[in-house]
Design an enzyme around this catalytic site. Structure first.
Site, mmCIF file in Angstrom:
data_model
loop_
_atom_site.group_PDB
_atom_site.id
_atom_site.type_symbol
_atom_site.label_atom_id
_atom_site.label_comp_id
_atom_site.label_asym_id
_atom_site.label_seq_id
_atom_site.Cartn_x
_atom_site.Cartn_y
_atom_site.Cartn_z
ATOM 1 C CG ASN A 174 -0.219 0.137 2.521
ATOM 2 O OD1 ASN A 174 1.003 0.048 2.559
ATOM 3 N ND2 ASN A 174 -0.958 0.342 3.595
ATOM 4 C CE1 TYR A 215 8.152 -3.863 13.076
ATOM 5 C CE2 TYR A 215 9.890 -4.126 14.705
ATOM 6 C CZ TYR A 215 9.423 -4.300 13.417
ATOM 7 O OH TYR A 215 10.226 -4.907 12.473
HETATM 8 P P1 NAD Z 1 10.014 -1.058 4.751
HETATM 9 O O1 NAD Z 1 9.260 -0.036 5.513
HETATM 10 O O2 NAD Z 1 11.050 -0.597 3.783
HETATM 11 O O3 NAD Z 1 9.022 -2.031 3.999
HETATM 12 C C1 NAD Z 1 7.765 -2.393 4.498
HETATM 13 C C2 NAD Z 1 6.771 -2.388 3.351
HETATM 14 O O4 NAD Z 1 5.470 -2.797 3.839
HETATM 15 C C3 NAD Z 1 6.588 -1.006 2.727
HETATM 16 O O5 NAD Z 1 6.721 -1.091 1.322
HETATM 17 C C4 NAD Z 1 5.172 -0.602 3.132
HETATM 18 O O6 NAD Z 1 4.566 0.276 2.223
HETATM 19 C C5 NAD Z 1 4.498 -1.964 3.222
HETATM 20 N N1 NAD Z 1 3.288 -1.974 4.046
HETATM 21 C C6 NAD Z 1 3.126 -1.512 5.312
HETATM 22 N N2 NAD Z 1 1.849 -1.703 5.722
HETATM 23 C C7 NAD Z 1 1.193 -2.309 4.694
HETATM 24 C C8 NAD Z 1 -0.140 -2.770 4.506
HETATM 25 N N3 NAD Z 1 -1.067 -2.639 5.464
HETATM 26 N N4 NAD Z 1 -0.467 -3.346 3.323
HETATM 27 C C9 NAD Z 1 0.470 -3.489 2.340
HETATM 28 N N5 NAD Z 1 1.731 -3.067 2.465
HETATM 29 C C10 NAD Z 1 2.096 -2.499 3.628
HETATM 30 O O7 NAD Z 1 10.690 -2.029 5.848
HETATM 31 P P2 NAD Z 1 11.729 -3.226 5.677
HETATM 32 O O8 NAD Z 1 12.953 -2.896 6.427
HETATM 33 O O9 NAD Z 1 11.834 -3.613 4.249
HETATM 34 O O10 NAD Z 1 10.978 -4.381 6.489
HETATM 35 C C11 NAD Z 1 10.268 -5.416 5.828
HETATM 36 C C12 NAD Z 1 9.823 -6.457 6.829
HETATM 37 O O11 NAD Z 1 10.956 -7.005 7.508
HETATM 38 C C13 NAD Z 1 8.911 -5.887 7.914
HETATM 39 O O12 NAD Z 1 7.890 -6.829 8.201
HETATM 40 C C14 NAD Z 1 9.834 -5.733 9.105
HETATM 41 O O13 NAD Z 1 9.143 -5.837 10.321
HETATM 42 C C15 NAD Z 1 10.810 -6.874 8.906
HETATM 43 N N6 NAD Z 1 12.110 -6.582 9.549
HETATM 44 C C16 NAD Z 1 13.007 -5.739 8.974
HETATM 45 C C17 NAD Z 1 14.215 -5.473 9.622
HETATM 46 C C18 NAD Z 1 15.277 -4.591 9.024
HETATM 47 O O14 NAD Z 1 16.340 -4.413 9.643
HETATM 48 N N7 NAD Z 1 15.121 -4.041 7.845
HETATM 49 C C19 NAD Z 1 14.473 -6.048 10.874
HETATM 50 C C20 NAD Z 1 13.513 -6.876 11.431
HETATM 51 C C21 NAD Z 1 12.340 -7.152 10.764
#
Ligand code: NAD
Ligand code: UDP
Length: 313
Positions: free
Chosen positions: A32, A144
């Site tokens: 989204n 979170y």
């Molecule tokens: P990010 O914010 O770059 O990506 C998250 C994506 O989810 C975004 O594109 C956002 O638009 C989308 N999104 C959010 N809510 C939504 C919804 N209701 N419907 C559809 N899309 C939605 O973050 P990231 O770093 O790429 O993280 C991705 C996943 O990995 C997450 O679930 C996060 O919790 C997990 N994670 C990431 C890290 C890290 O260090 N990057 C660490 C632990 C966990």
């Protein structure tokens, strides 16, 4: 396979789409754009095996038959999830249930992107998957932490009750190209500040620790987990631990910046230490991160230079 990646316009999700396409799969990305950007997917829009659907996964949805669901949708940086607290709770709960339901309907396998935040401000160090964590359920980060803990519980319930073939990856701090320049995470802030010649903002005394995993190592570990039949959580991260001050030094070295350090208040409930115990991943997946922080930042430098220059933030 035809695969669904939720959150595929984000940092990790877009790299996952790249990796799945490179392996010959067809990918549907549902996002989204709450914290993600179409710029992360621009290079894929002419690819016949790639499809983008603008979709809030908190609303019931279907994308047709898929064989695998990678559920990555969720704000992920502290700045983003504090700003979008309710949305974070919704996507971790309702969004996860919707994605599990979709996997059940299509008899698809399912992988949840969970997080080291499930351990909260940990009393056990390094963190093993068997540790239940130390989370403040009403603190600012709870939107979170508790959403992800709920998502893990929902994933296990769908596995136990409906026999959905699930996996849970606990991702530790990951960085690399496409990390959003304005998401407030320590690597994006320090790289931006160093390249602009501004002081690096160190929160607290800077002695709190994190372990940073380069994105290609993280994605390789996640794909390895997606292929085995382990249903309980698996840590994927780099076990080399740095204080935030040491991280600032590496950033200054890689960027060649003469920025100074400015101390600012530590956010509430900021975990004091974090380092994954990756014995389970090593044993189960024969996986090991290869890229150390300095090298990973060198590989990210061009991206951060471009992002800072574009002023698109
Ligand atoms: P990010 O914010 O770059 O990506 C998250 C994506 O989810 C975004 O594109 C956002 O638009 C989308 N999104 C959010 N809510 C939504 C919804 N209701 N419907 C559809 N899309 C939605 O973050 P990231 O770093 O790429 O993280 C991705 C996943 O990995 C997450 O679930 C996060 O919790 C997990 N994670 C990431 C890290 C890290 O260090 N990057 C660490 C632990 C966990
Ligand atoms: N941090 C910092 N300066 C910043 C951003 C973050 O000192 O400009 C610290 C933060 O307090 C935490 C660590 O760096 O101790 C990692 O923060 P980040 O937001 O990247 O992710 P977290 O691991 O806390 O989810």
């Amino acid at each position: 396979m035809r695969v669904l990646v939720t959150g595929g316009a984000g940092f990790l999700g877009s790299h996952l789409c790249d990796a799945l396409l490179a392996k010959g799969h067809s990918v549907v990305c549902a996002d989204n754009l709450l914290t993600g950007r179409m710029a992360n997917l621009e290079h894929l829009l002419d690819e016949a095996r790639f499809e983008f659907v603008e979709q809030d996964v908190c609303r019931a949805f279907d994308v047709g038959k898929v064989e695998y669901v990678f559920h990555f949708a969720s704000p992920a940086s502290p700045v983003d999830y504090l700003h979008h607290g309710i949305e974070t709770l919704q996507v971790g709960s309702v969004g996860t249930l919707n994605c599990l339901e979709l996997a059940r309907k299509h008899h698809a396998r399912f992988l949840l992107a969970s997080t080291s935040e499930c351990y909260g401000d940990p009393k056990e160090h390094p963190q093993k998957e068997s540790y239940w964590g130390h989370v403040n359920p009403v603190g600012p980060r709870s939107v979170y932490d508790e959403a992800k803990r709920f998502a893990e519980a929902a994933t296990m319930a769908y596995h136990r009750t409906h026999h959905v073939d699930t996996r849970i990856v606990r991702i530790f701090n990951t960085y690399g190209p496409r990390l959003q320049i304005n998401d407030g995470r320590v690597i994006s802030n320090f790289m931006k500040q160093a390249l602009r010649g501004e002081p690096l903002t160190v929160y607290g005394d800077g002695l709190q620790t994190r372990s940073f995993c380069f994105v290609s190592d993280e994605i390789e570990g996640i794909l390895a987990l997606s292929r085995v039949s382990e249903h309980l959580p698996v840590n994927i991260g780099n076990p080399r631990e740095f204080t935030v001050l040491e991280c600032a030094q590496v950033v200054l070295q890689v960027t060649g910046s003469e920025s100074t350090v400015r101390f600012e208040p530590l956010p509430q409930d900021d975990p004091k230490q974090r380092k994954p115990d990756i014995t389970k991943a090593r044993t189960l997946l024969s996986w090991e991160p290869k890229i150390e922080l300095q090298r990973g930042l060198e590989l990210s430098l061009e991206y951060f230079r471009g992002a800072v220059a574009s002023r698109d933030w």
